[in-house]
Write a protein that holds these residues in place. Structure first.
Motif, PDB file in Angstrom:
ATOM      1  N   ARG A 290      72.817  57.455  57.931  1.00  0.00           N
ATOM      2  CA  ARG A 290      73.809  58.182  57.140  1.00  0.00           C
ATOM      3  C   ARG A 290      73.889  57.596  55.731  1.00  0.00           C
ATOM      4  O   ARG A 290      73.855  56.383  55.551  1.00  0.00           O
ATOM      5  CB  ARG A 290      75.188  58.122  57.786  1.00  0.00           C
ATOM      6  CG  ARG A 290      75.248  58.763  59.169  1.00  0.00           C
ATOM      7  CD  ARG A 290      76.653  58.693  59.739  1.00  0.00           C
ATOM      8  NE  ARG A 290      76.719  59.178  61.108  1.00  0.00           N
ATOM      9  CZ  ARG A 290      76.917  60.454  61.441  1.00  0.00           C
ATOM     10  NH1 ARG A 290      77.086  61.360  60.477  1.00  0.00           N
ATOM     11  NH2 ARG A 290      76.965  60.821  62.701  1.00  0.00           N
ATOM     12  N   GLY A 291      73.998  58.483  54.744  1.00  0.00           N
ATOM     13  CA  GLY A 291      74.275  58.057  53.382  1.00  0.00           C
ATOM     14  C   GLY A 291      73.166  57.303  52.678  1.00  0.00           C
ATOM     15  O   GLY A 291      73.430  56.568  51.724  1.00  0.00           O
ATOM     16  N   THR A 293      70.182  56.496  50.116  1.00  0.00           N
ATOM     17  CA  THR A 293      69.913  56.921  48.746  1.00  0.00           C
ATOM     18  C   THR A 293      68.516  56.489  48.321  1.00  0.00           C
ATOM     19  O   THR A 293      67.812  55.782  49.053  1.00  0.00           O
ATOM     20  CB  THR A 293      70.941  56.321  47.776  1.00  0.00           C
ATOM     21  OG1 THR A 293      70.762  54.882  47.748  1.00  0.00           O
ATOM     22  CG2 THR A 293      72.362  56.648  48.206  1.00  0.00           C
ATOM     23  N   PRO A 350      66.816  68.480  52.593  1.00  0.00           N
ATOM     24  CA  PRO A 350      67.786  69.077  53.537  1.00  0.00           C
ATOM     25  C   PRO A 350      67.219  70.305  54.240  1.00  0.00           C
ATOM     26  O   PRO A 350      67.561  70.576  55.398  1.00  0.00           O
ATOM     27  CB  PRO A 350      68.965  69.449  52.625  1.00  0.00           C
ATOM     28  CG  PRO A 350      68.824  68.583  51.426  1.00  0.00           C
ATOM     29  CD  PRO A 350      67.357  68.372  51.237  1.00  0.00           C
ATOM     30  N   GLU A 360      75.191  66.697  58.077  1.00  0.00           N
ATOM     31  CA  GLU A 360      74.874  66.874  56.662  1.00  0.00           C
ATOM     32  C   GLU A 360      74.747  65.562  55.903  1.00  0.00           C
ATOM     33  O   GLU A 360      74.085  65.503  54.862  1.00  0.00           O
ATOM     34  CB  GLU A 360      75.943  67.751  55.997  1.00  0.00           C
ATOM     35  CG  GLU A 360      75.913  69.197  56.476  1.00  0.00           C
ATOM     36  CD  GLU A 360      76.840  70.080  55.661  1.00  0.00           C
ATOM     37  OE1 GLU A 360      77.478  69.552  54.723  1.00  0.00           O
ATOM     38  OE2 GLU A 360      76.932  71.274  55.950  1.00  0.00           O
ATOM     39  N   ASP A 361      75.405  64.501  56.391  1.00  0.00           N
ATOM     40  CA  ASP A 361      75.339  63.228  55.656  1.00  0.00           C
ATOM     41  C   ASP A 361      74.154  62.347  56.078  1.00  0.00           C
ATOM     42  O   ASP A 361      73.997  61.233  55.583  1.00  0.00           O
ATOM     43  CB  ASP A 361      76.641  62.449  55.822  1.00  0.00           C
ATOM     44  CG  ASP A 361      76.915  62.090  57.283  1.00  0.00           C
ATOM     45  OD1 ASP A 361      76.317  62.732  58.182  1.00  0.00           O
ATOM     46  OD2 ASP A 361      77.734  61.177  57.535  1.00  0.00           O
ATOM     47  N   VAL A 362      73.307  62.833  57.006  1.00  0.00           N
ATOM     48  CA  VAL A 362      72.148  62.055  57.453  1.00  0.00           C
ATOM     49  C   VAL A 362      70.996  62.263  56.467  1.00  0.00           C
ATOM     50  O   VAL A 362      70.690  63.392  56.077  1.00  0.00           O
ATOM     51  CB  VAL A 362      71.718  62.465  58.874  1.00  0.00           C
ATOM     52  CG1 VAL A 362      70.383  61.823  59.236  1.00  0.00           C
ATOM     53  CG2 VAL A 362      72.786  62.048  59.884  1.00  0.00           C
ATOM     54  N   ARG A 363      70.406  61.161  56.081  1.00  0.00           N
ATOM     55  CA  ARG A 363      69.261  61.193  55.175  1.00  0.00           C
ATOM     56  C   ARG A 363      68.089  60.452  55.837  1.00  0.00           C
ATOM     57  O   ARG A 363      68.287  59.535  56.654  1.00  0.00           O
ATOM     58  CB  ARG A 363      69.578  60.513  53.837  1.00  0.00           C
ATOM     59  CG  ARG A 363      70.769  61.112  53.111  1.00  0.00           C
ATOM     60  CD  ARG A 363      70.420  62.454  52.496  1.00  0.00           C
ATOM     61  NE  ARG A 363      71.525  62.980  51.716  1.00  0.00           N
ATOM     62  CZ  ARG A 363      72.490  63.766  52.191  1.00  0.00           C
ATOM     63  NH1 ARG A 363      72.465  64.121  53.471  1.00  0.00           N
ATOM     64  NH2 ARG A 363      73.456  64.196  51.404  1.00  0.00           N
TER      65      ARG A 363
END
Length: 408
Positions: A290-291, A293, A350, A360-363
């Motif tokens: 999650r989150g 960058t 996405p 939605e916050d999983v990257r």
């Protein structure tokens, strides 16, 4: 009173060169007084050169200085004669006798072992080299890379399927069906079986929709997506097809962060030259959390490549259909004294992750590079065909040293 001679006096019988030598020796040995006129100083002349030459003729030994003097005047030359003295030794026999090297069962039965002469053992002699298997340089580098991934907390993905469908290899990665990489000039398609019949229909429908009309903040590619194109079987062009399957399976479970890696063979319809083959090995790593960058991606890349001995990294913006942002990875090569591209990286889009069912916050951050390029650099191989394929020298396989990646 000693007889006097003028300096220019010279008997007609003497050669000019002989006369010159005689004058030189007479003056040197003080036999005469050399002035305007020549006068004799001694009653009897002792010719040492003549005496030395007589001694040489008689085979007598001369001093080093005398030998050098005669050599300089070219009166003697050195010649070498080698002689040998042959006499009977303690083991002399009129016939050559063959010594025994082993005590056999037949020797014991016949009783002739008592008269046998056995060859002495040479305990310093080396035995024949043992025939054994040897690890290929690619396998050695692969093992060290696996060790580095495991140290960083990664799990290895199963990569046993060389044959993949276009759906998992391209479509699920949000790569459009008209992309040049999907052309037969770049990809090996199978004739039999030419298509797959096993695709998750609900997920296929979501992928089709995001390609045609977008979603999740994207407008898609706005074209008619064709199922028959997605069904085509091929030899996988990258191990990211395996990553897609693993992420899809992960999205179907209660979310938990994961770190995956894979190292295996991929296939591309490329022209074969000294740096390219139609099949090679791809190294891939990804982190799902999650989150995440771009800063997290750069940090993981610095950690990973520093364990490979590459501490100087640079990143350049790039384009990939399924990652945004995307970066090419460069490392400074101390031997070449320049920056060299070593891999590619990015964050999965996405449009790829959300149809799988991730929050939605999983990257997902990922990177990849070839196995052959670092192996060629480590082992000084200039042509990839000398490392992988039917032209490989088996001597290279037997003599190559261990791989020291991650050992410093």
């Amino acid at each position: 009173m000693a007889p006097l001679l003028k300096m220019n006096y010279r008997p007609k019988k003497l050669d000019p060169s002989v006369f010159k030598i005689g004058c030189s020796q007479a003056g040197k040995n003080k036999w005469v007084d050399m002035g305007k006129q020549v006068s004799r100083k001694v009653q009897h002349v002792e010719d040492k050169v003549k005496d030395l030459l007589i001694r040489v003729q008689n085979g007598e030994e001369l001093g080093k200085d005398d030998i050098n003097s005669l050599k300089a005047r070219k009166l003697i030359i050195a010649q070498t004669w080698k002689g040998y003295s042959v006499r009977k030794g303690p083991n002399y026999a009129p016939k050559r006798k063959k010594v025994a090297t082993d005590l056999t069962r037949e020797n014991l039965q016949r009783g002739d072992w008592k008269e046998l002469e056995f060859k002495e053992y040479n305990f310093n002699a080396k035995g024949p080299p043992a025939e054994a298997g040897h690890l290929h340089p690619l396998r050695k580098v692969e093992q060290q890379l696996k060790s580095i991934f495991l140290q960083m907390g990664f799990e290895e993905m199963p990569t046993n399927n060389f044959v993949e469908s276009s759906f998992w290899n391209f479509d699920a990665l949000f790569q459009p069906q008209q992309h040049p990489a999907r052309d037969s000039h770049d990809t090996f398609f199978l004739e039999a079986p030419s298509t797959t019949q096993q695709l998750p229909e609900d997920y296929v429908e979501l992928v089709k929709r995001v390609h045609e009309s977008g979603g999740y903040g994207s407008r898609g590619y706005m074209y008619d997506w064709k199922r028959e194109e997605a069904n085509k079987n091929l030899l996988r062009t990258h191990t990211t097809a395996v990553s897609t399957r693993m992420l899809y399976a992960l999205a179907k479970q209660p979310f938990a962060p994961k770190r995956y890696f894979s190292i295996d063979r991929v296939f591309r319809n490329e022209s074969v030259d000294r740096t390219h083959l139609a099949e090679f090995h791809q190294i891939e790593g990804l982190v799902c959390d999650r989150g995440l960058t771009l800063g997290d991606l750069i940090g993981v890349l610095n950690d990973f490549f520093s364990r490979l001995g590459m501490s100087k990294l640079r990143f350049k913006p790039a384009y990939n259909p399924y990652t945004e942002p995307s970066m090419e990875i460069f490392s400074y090569h101390e031997g070449l004294k320049k920056w060299v591209e070593i891999g590619n990286s990015g964050m999965f889009r996405p449009e790829m992750l959300l149809p799988m069912g991730f929050p939605e916050d999983v990257r997902v951050i990922a990177w990849g590079l070839s196995l052959e390029r670092p192996t060629m650099i480590l082992y000084g191989v200039d042509n990839i065909r000398d490392l992988f394929g039917h032209k490989v020298d088996l001597g290279l396989i037997k003599r190559n040293p261990i791989c020291r990646l991650g050992m410093d």
